[in-house]
Design a protein around this motif. Sequence first.
Motif, PDB file in Angstrom:
ATOM      1  N   ALA A  27      34.233  -5.365  43.663  1.00  0.00           N
ATOM      2  CA  ALA A  27      33.673  -6.431  42.829  1.00  0.00           C
ATOM      3  C   ALA A  27      34.508  -7.705  42.935  1.00  0.00           C
ATOM      4  O   ALA A  27      33.961  -8.816  42.989  1.00  0.00           O
ATOM      5  CB  ALA A  27      33.599  -5.961  41.375  1.00  0.00           C
ATOM      6  N   PHE A  28      35.829  -7.554  42.958  1.00  0.00           N
ATOM      7  CA  PHE A  28      36.724  -8.706  43.098  1.00  0.00           C
ATOM      8  C   PHE A  28      36.458  -9.432  44.416  1.00  0.00           C
ATOM      9  O   PHE A  28      36.359 -10.665  44.460  1.00  0.00           O
ATOM     10  CB  PHE A  28      38.178  -8.243  43.036  1.00  0.00           C
ATOM     11  CG  PHE A  28      39.187  -9.292  43.419  1.00  0.00           C
ATOM     12  CD1 PHE A  28      39.695 -10.166  42.469  1.00  0.00           C
ATOM     13  CD2 PHE A  28      39.624  -9.409  44.734  1.00  0.00           C
ATOM     14  CE1 PHE A  28      40.621 -11.142  42.834  1.00  0.00           C
ATOM     15  CE2 PHE A  28      40.551 -10.372  45.098  1.00  0.00           C
ATOM     16  CZ  PHE A  28      41.050 -11.248  44.137  1.00  0.00           C
ATOM     17  N   ILE A  29      36.366  -8.673  45.496  1.00  0.00           N
ATOM     18  CA  ILE A  29      36.121  -9.268  46.814  1.00  0.00           C
ATOM     19  C   ILE A  29      34.785 -10.007  46.816  1.00  0.00           C
ATOM     20  O   ILE A  29      34.667 -11.119  47.362  1.00  0.00           O
ATOM     21  CB  ILE A  29      36.149  -8.184  47.904  1.00  0.00           C
ATOM     22  CG1 ILE A  29      37.556  -7.572  48.004  1.00  0.00           C
ATOM     23  CG2 ILE A  29      35.722  -8.753  49.255  1.00  0.00           C
ATOM     24  CD1 ILE A  29      37.620  -6.338  48.881  1.00  0.00           C
ATOM     25  N   MET A  30      33.779  -9.411  46.207  1.00  0.00           N
ATOM     26  CA  MET A  30      32.463 -10.044  46.144  1.00  0.00           C
ATOM     27  C   MET A  30      32.533 -11.366  45.386  1.00  0.00           C
ATOM     28  O   MET A  30      32.008 -12.391  45.832  1.00  0.00           O
ATOM     29  CB  MET A  30      31.458  -9.103  45.486  1.00  0.00           C
ATOM     30  CG  MET A  30      31.142  -7.862  46.290  1.00  0.00           C
ATOM     31  SD  MET A  30      29.963  -6.761  45.456  1.00  0.00           S
ATOM     32  CE  MET A  30      28.426  -7.683  45.688  1.00  0.00           C
ATOM     33  N   LEU A  31      33.197 -11.372  44.244  1.00  0.00           N
ATOM     34  CA  LEU A  31      33.298 -12.584  43.431  1.00  0.00           C
ATOM     35  C   LEU A  31      34.003 -13.711  44.177  1.00  0.00           C
ATOM     36  O   LEU A  31      33.540 -14.861  44.181  1.00  0.00           O
ATOM     37  CB  LEU A  31      34.032 -12.283  42.124  1.00  0.00           C
ATOM     38  CG  LEU A  31      33.231 -11.579  41.025  1.00  0.00           C
ATOM     39  CD1 LEU A  31      34.148 -11.177  39.887  1.00  0.00           C
ATOM     40  CD2 LEU A  31      32.113 -12.485  40.498  1.00  0.00           C
ATOM     41  N   HIS A  32      35.115 -13.399  44.812  1.00  0.00           N
ATOM     42  CA  HIS A  32      35.867 -14.432  45.518  1.00  0.00           C
ATOM     43  C   HIS A  32      35.131 -14.891  46.774  1.00  0.00           C
ATOM     44  O   HIS A  32      35.223 -16.071  47.151  1.00  0.00           O
ATOM     45  CB  HIS A  32      37.265 -13.927  45.858  1.00  0.00           C
ATOM     46  CG  HIS A  32      38.229 -14.096  44.738  1.00  0.00           C
ATOM     47  ND1 HIS A  32      39.222 -15.042  44.741  1.00  0.00           N
ATOM     48  CD2 HIS A  32      38.314 -13.478  43.532  1.00  0.00           C
ATOM     49  CE1 HIS A  32      39.897 -14.990  43.605  1.00  0.00           C
ATOM     50  NE2 HIS A  32      39.367 -14.041  42.862  1.00  0.00           N
ATOM     51  N   THR A  33      34.413 -14.000  47.399  1.00  0.00           N
ATOM     52  CA  THR A  33      33.611 -14.378  48.565  1.00  0.00           C
ATOM     53  C   THR A  33      32.504 -15.348  48.155  1.00  0.00           C
ATOM     54  O   THR A  33      32.281 -16.373  48.812  1.00  0.00           O
ATOM     55  CB  THR A  33      33.000 -13.121  49.208  1.00  0.00           C
ATOM     56  OG1 THR A  33      34.053 -12.272  49.674  1.00  0.00           O
ATOM     57  CG2 THR A  33      32.088 -13.486  50.368  1.00  0.00           C
ATOM     58  N   ILE A  34      31.833 -15.034  47.066  1.00  0.00           N
ATOM     59  CA  ILE A  34      30.753 -15.897  46.579  1.00  0.00           C
ATOM     60  C   ILE A  34      31.312 -17.244  46.119  1.00  0.00           C
ATOM     61  O   ILE A  34      30.711 -18.294  46.360  1.00  0.00           O
ATOM     62  CB  ILE A  34      29.990 -15.189  45.440  1.00  0.00           C
ATOM     63  CG1 ILE A  34      29.266 -13.948  45.985  1.00  0.00           C
ATOM     64  CG2 ILE A  34      28.995 -16.136  44.778  1.00  0.00           C
ATOM     65  CD1 ILE A  34      28.733 -13.015  44.914  1.00  0.00           C
ATOM     66  N   GLY A  35      32.479 -17.218  45.467  1.00  0.00           N
ATOM     67  CA  GLY A  35      33.101 -18.462  45.036  1.00  0.00           C
ATOM     68  C   GLY A  35      33.442 -19.379  46.197  1.00  0.00           C
ATOM     69  O   GLY A  35      33.200 -20.597  46.151  1.00  0.00           O
ATOM     70  N   LEU A  36      33.991 -18.810  47.267  1.00  0.00           N
ATOM     71  CA  LEU A  36      34.318 -19.601  48.448  1.00  0.00           C
ATOM     72  C   LEU A  36      33.053 -20.099  49.130  1.00  0.00           C
ATOM     73  O   LEU A  36      32.994 -21.237  49.617  1.00  0.00           O
ATOM     74  CB  LEU A  36      35.166 -18.777  49.414  1.00  0.00           C
ATOM     75  CG  LEU A  36      35.615 -19.458  50.709  1.00  0.00           C
ATOM     76  CD1 LEU A  36      36.303 -20.793  50.425  1.00  0.00           C
ATOM     77  CD2 LEU A  36      36.539 -18.543  51.504  1.00  0.00           C
TER      78      LEU A  36
END
Length: 268
Positions: free
Chosen positions: A189-198
């Motif tokens: 979930a963390f990876i998904m959030l930061h990927t979407i943010g970038l």
Amino acid sequence: MVSERPRGAESQDRAHQANLEAFVLRARRVEAHSLAVDKAALMSLAGAQMHITIKGDGSVEWRQDLPPEEQVESAAARVRPLLLQQEACYYNKALKALNHFDRSPQNTDWIRQVRRVWQARVVETATREAGYQSMVTDTVTGESAELDDLKLALAWIYGDVVHHDTVRRQEAGLLGLQERFRAAVPLVAFIMLHTIGLLHRIQALQSAGELNLASAVFEEPVTLTSTTMLMEGTMRIAPVGSPAPVTAIEPLGPEWKILTPPPVGLED
């Protein structure tokens, strides 16, 4: 006065642009995943939130409601290339490329902060600011195991899901599949959030004219909305051994006959 760019600058531009475009395609696929539909729920998963109940006898019960394993497994498959240095869409390559095209103090500071948070959460060798340690002992055999949540999460991703890493599986085996999965959900979930943010930052810079990425990477389909494959055309058959066409537009020989339905009444 015309200033000259350093030798090799254009090739660096192309390489960084290619990495950003690869990241955009992968990030859009991550954002399209069902786990990313509810951003608040995704943030809750990334924070490993749990419900704690203190009972009257002094015992404590803690509960985490996690998504189905199959759903998290598909999300892990989508984010996995973002963790691999050899992949063009590697997360840190995208940060480096973004810094290459926008060297403003504001952007540089943002990238520095984001990279620090990413490294601390995702990279095993980095200094970690938070996390937990799981320890277990088999009272029958006396065997013990101890792993932090990141190693457990990666054991699930690389040992149970996208690979069959026997070293990771053995290292985390005593702690069990459930403990590996429990650690993996917040990481995915963390990876998904930061990927979407970038991704959103790149999209904003592209819209503002600060980047000049190929428009196709923002527009081309990255997921299937329907898996019913309906096509129309003609089908031809030829005797066994007939030469096959080399290209899709090459004229077919006379031995290739159009397949037609049998006459009515002769289906049997």
